[in-house]
Design a protein around this motif. Structure first.
Motif, PDB file in Angstrom:
ATOM      1  N   ASN A  22       0.822  -1.212   0.000  1.00  0.00           N
ATOM      2  CA  ASN A  22       0.000   0.000   0.000  1.00  0.00           C
ATOM      3  C   ASN A  22       0.859   1.267   0.000  1.00  0.00           C
ATOM      4  N   THR A  23       1.989   1.211  -0.680  1.00  0.00           N
ATOM      5  CA  THR A  23       2.973   2.307  -0.634  1.00  0.00           C
ATOM      6  C   THR A  23       2.481   3.618  -1.243  1.00  0.00           C
ATOM      7  N   GLN A  24       1.687   3.563  -2.299  1.00  0.00           N
ATOM      8  CA  GLN A  24       1.102   4.754  -2.925  1.00  0.00           C
ATOM      9  C   GLN A  24       2.117   5.874  -3.204  1.00  0.00           C
ATOM     10  N   PRO A  25       3.192   5.609  -3.932  1.00  0.00           N
ATOM     11  CA  PRO A  25       4.205   6.642  -4.152  1.00  0.00           C
ATOM     12  C   PRO A  25       3.909   7.627  -5.284  1.00  0.00           C
ATOM     13  N   ALA A  26       2.830   7.435  -6.030  1.00  0.00           N
ATOM     14  CA  ALA A  26       2.514   8.356  -7.132  1.00  0.00           C
ATOM     15  C   ALA A  26       2.083   9.710  -6.581  1.00  0.00           C
ATOM     16  N   ARG A  27       2.578  10.765  -7.198  1.00  0.00           N
ATOM     17  CA  ARG A  27       2.201  12.140  -6.851  1.00  0.00           C
ATOM     18  C   ARG A  27       1.848  12.866  -8.147  1.00  0.00           C
ATOM     19  N   TYR A  28       1.047  13.908  -8.036  1.00  0.00           N
ATOM     20  CA  TYR A  28       0.543  14.610  -9.220  1.00  0.00           C
ATOM     21  C   TYR A  28       0.646  16.116  -9.030  1.00  0.00           C
ATOM     22  N   VAL A  29       1.069  16.786 -10.084  1.00  0.00           N
ATOM     23  CA  VAL A  29       0.979  18.237 -10.161  1.00  0.00           C
ATOM     24  C   VAL A  29       0.125  18.529 -11.393  1.00  0.00           C
ATOM     25  N   PHE A  30      -1.040  19.140 -11.183  1.00  0.00           N
ATOM     26  CA  PHE A  30      -1.961  19.430 -12.273  1.00  0.00           C
ATOM     27  C   PHE A  30      -1.760  20.868 -12.732  1.00  0.00           C
ATOM     28  N   LEU A  31      -1.294  21.018 -13.941  1.00  0.00           N
ATOM     29  CA  LEU A  31      -1.079  22.337 -14.532  1.00  0.00           C
ATOM     30  C   LEU A  31      -2.352  22.719 -15.276  1.00  0.00           C
ATOM     31  N   ARG A  73      12.597  15.821  -3.582  1.00  0.00           N
ATOM     32  CA  ARG A  73      11.807  14.745  -2.970  1.00  0.00           C
ATOM     33  C   ARG A  73      10.924  14.058  -4.003  1.00  0.00           C
ATOM     34  N   TRP A  74      10.165  14.832  -4.764  1.00  0.00           N
ATOM     35  CA  TRP A  74       9.375  14.261  -5.846  1.00  0.00           C
ATOM     36  C   TRP A  74      10.226  14.265  -7.098  1.00  0.00           C
ATOM     37  N   GLN A  75      10.084  13.234  -7.928  1.00  0.00           N
ATOM     38  CA  GLN A  75      10.819  13.111  -9.175  1.00  0.00           C
ATOM     39  C   GLN A  75       9.829  12.811 -10.295  1.00  0.00           C
ATOM     40  N   ALA A  76       9.942  13.539 -11.397  1.00  0.00           N
ATOM     41  CA  ALA A  76       9.035  13.338 -12.527  1.00  0.00           C
ATOM     42  C   ALA A  76       9.165  11.929 -13.087  1.00  0.00           C
ATOM     43  N   ASN A  77       8.024  11.379 -13.485  1.00  0.00           N
ATOM     44  CA  ASN A  77       7.986  10.064 -14.115  1.00  0.00           C
ATOM     45  C   ASN A  77       7.546  10.223 -15.576  1.00  0.00           C
ATOM     46  N   TYR A  78       6.349  10.785 -15.786  1.00  0.00           N
ATOM     47  CA  TYR A  78       5.861  11.064 -17.132  1.00  0.00           C
ATOM     48  C   TYR A  78       4.753  12.110 -17.043  1.00  0.00           C
ATOM     49  N   LEU A  79       4.209  12.494 -18.182  1.00  0.00           N
ATOM     50  CA  LEU A  79       3.177  13.523 -18.259  1.00  0.00           C
ATOM     51  C   LEU A  79       1.895  12.920 -18.823  1.00  0.00           C
ATOM     52  N   ILE A  80       0.770  13.483 -18.417  1.00  0.00           N
ATOM     53  CA  ILE A  80      -0.513  13.093 -19.011  1.00  0.00           C
ATOM     54  C   ILE A  80      -1.258  14.366 -19.395  1.00  0.00           C
ATOM     55  N   ASN A  81      -1.554  14.499 -20.689  1.00  0.00           N
ATOM     56  CA  ASN A  81      -2.449  15.563 -21.131  1.00  0.00           C
ATOM     57  C   ASN A  81      -3.865  15.094 -20.844  1.00  0.00           C
ATOM     58  N   LEU A  82      -4.678  15.980 -20.267  1.00  0.00           N
ATOM     59  CA  LEU A  82      -6.039  15.620 -19.873  1.00  0.00           C
ATOM     60  C   LEU A  82      -7.036  16.637 -20.409  1.00  0.00           C
ATOM     61  N   GLY A  83      -8.184  16.153 -20.798  1.00  0.00           N
ATOM     62  CA  GLY A  83      -9.245  17.032 -21.257  1.00  0.00           C
ATOM     63  C   GLY A  83     -10.257  16.238 -22.055  1.00  0.00           C
ATOM     64  N   TYR A  84     -10.837  16.891 -23.038  1.00  0.00           N
ATOM     65  CA  TYR A  84     -11.837  16.272 -23.893  1.00  0.00           C
ATOM     66  C   TYR A  84     -11.285  16.297 -25.310  1.00  0.00           C
ATOM     67  N   ALA A 141       4.564  12.222 -10.792  1.00  0.00           N
ATOM     68  CA  ALA A 141       5.844  12.160 -10.104  1.00  0.00           C
ATOM     69  C   ALA A 141       5.852  11.001  -9.118  1.00  0.00           C
ATOM     70  N   THR A 142       7.019  10.723  -8.608  1.00  0.00           N
ATOM     71  CA  THR A 142       7.197   9.689  -7.593  1.00  0.00           C
ATOM     72  C   THR A 142       7.794  10.342  -6.359  1.00  0.00           C
ATOM     73  N   ASP A 143       7.225  10.036  -5.224  1.00  0.00           N
ATOM     74  CA  ASP A 143       7.745  10.545  -3.955  1.00  0.00           C
ATOM     75  C   ASP A 143       8.880   9.624  -3.508  1.00  0.00           C
ATOM     76  N   THR A 144      10.092  10.143  -3.512  1.00  0.00           N
ATOM     77  CA  THR A 144      11.253   9.316  -3.162  1.00  0.00           C
ATOM     78  C   THR A 144      11.265   8.931  -1.689  1.00  0.00           C
TER      79      THR A 144
END
Length: 195
Positions: A46-55, A162-173, A86-89
């Motif tokens: 249950n580590t849940q290391p994913a983090r998100y920054v929504f631009l 502390r957080w390190q980028a993993n990849y990007l996701i474009n979101l919308g319609y 991102a990933t929380d180190t």
């Protein structure tokens, strides 16, 4: 969803990687809903290391331009939201909260950098894949991208390291008129072995 087939079509069978978007804004509450669904997916211990920054603003997205590969600039800037996954180190600092039945869980990772790094990378990616499925289930289109300079993103958005980028996701319609057709997928026989 009216039945499981509709759900599967929405999140997998009819979904496409969005390369262009309409100008319809994404409500912040929808991002929260997608996260709240995705966080329920399993990760090891249950580590849940994913983090998100929504631009979500033009100015916030513009901060990303120097890090993007040239071919990704237009589609990223057109997306109403870009999520920096991102990933929380130091995800293990939350172990007393998320894995309370093992009092030694924090120490297990804190004293083993290789284990912590591998666990963060695998489970951060896994957790964010749940986010994509949740976002699609809620009606958003997603365009995951890896064409960017990770060091530049980290320097701009995560200077403390502390957080390190993993990849990007474009979101919308998605602008459906600009979707590519479904590309071929490997067959079960090409991708799997049953022993």
């Amino acid at each position: 969803m009216t039945d499981s087939n509709d759900f599967l079509d929405t999140v997998f069978n009819h979904a496409r990687t969005a390369n262009a978007f309409t100008d319809t804004l994404v409500a912040p509450e929808l991002l929260r809903q997608a996260y709240d669904i995705a966080k329920m997916g399993p990760t090891s211990m249950n580590t849940q290391p994913a983090r998100y920054v929504f631009l979500t603003t033009k100015d916030a997205r513009a901060r990303l331009i120097p890090a993007l590969s040239p071919g990704n600039v237009d589609k990223a800037m057109q997306a109403p939201v870009i999520a920096i996954v991102a990933t929380d180190t130091r995800f293990y600092e939350f172990m007393p909260l998320v894995f309370p039945h093992n009092a030694n869980a924090t120490a297990l990772f804190e004293g083993n950098a290789a284990l912590a790094s591998g666990t963060a990378a695998r489970n951060g990616t896994l957790g964010s894949a749940y986010f994509i499925v949740a976002a699609r289930a809620l009606g958003l289109d997603c365009g995951p991208m890896s064409g960017f300079d990770m060091a530049k993103v980290n320097a701009e958005f995560f200077p403390d390291g502390r957080w390190q980028a993993n990849y990007l996701i474009n979101l919308g319609y998605a602008d459906k008129s600009k979707l590519f057709g479904r590309s071929p997928r490997l067959t079960f026989e090409q991708a799997a072995v049953v022993l």
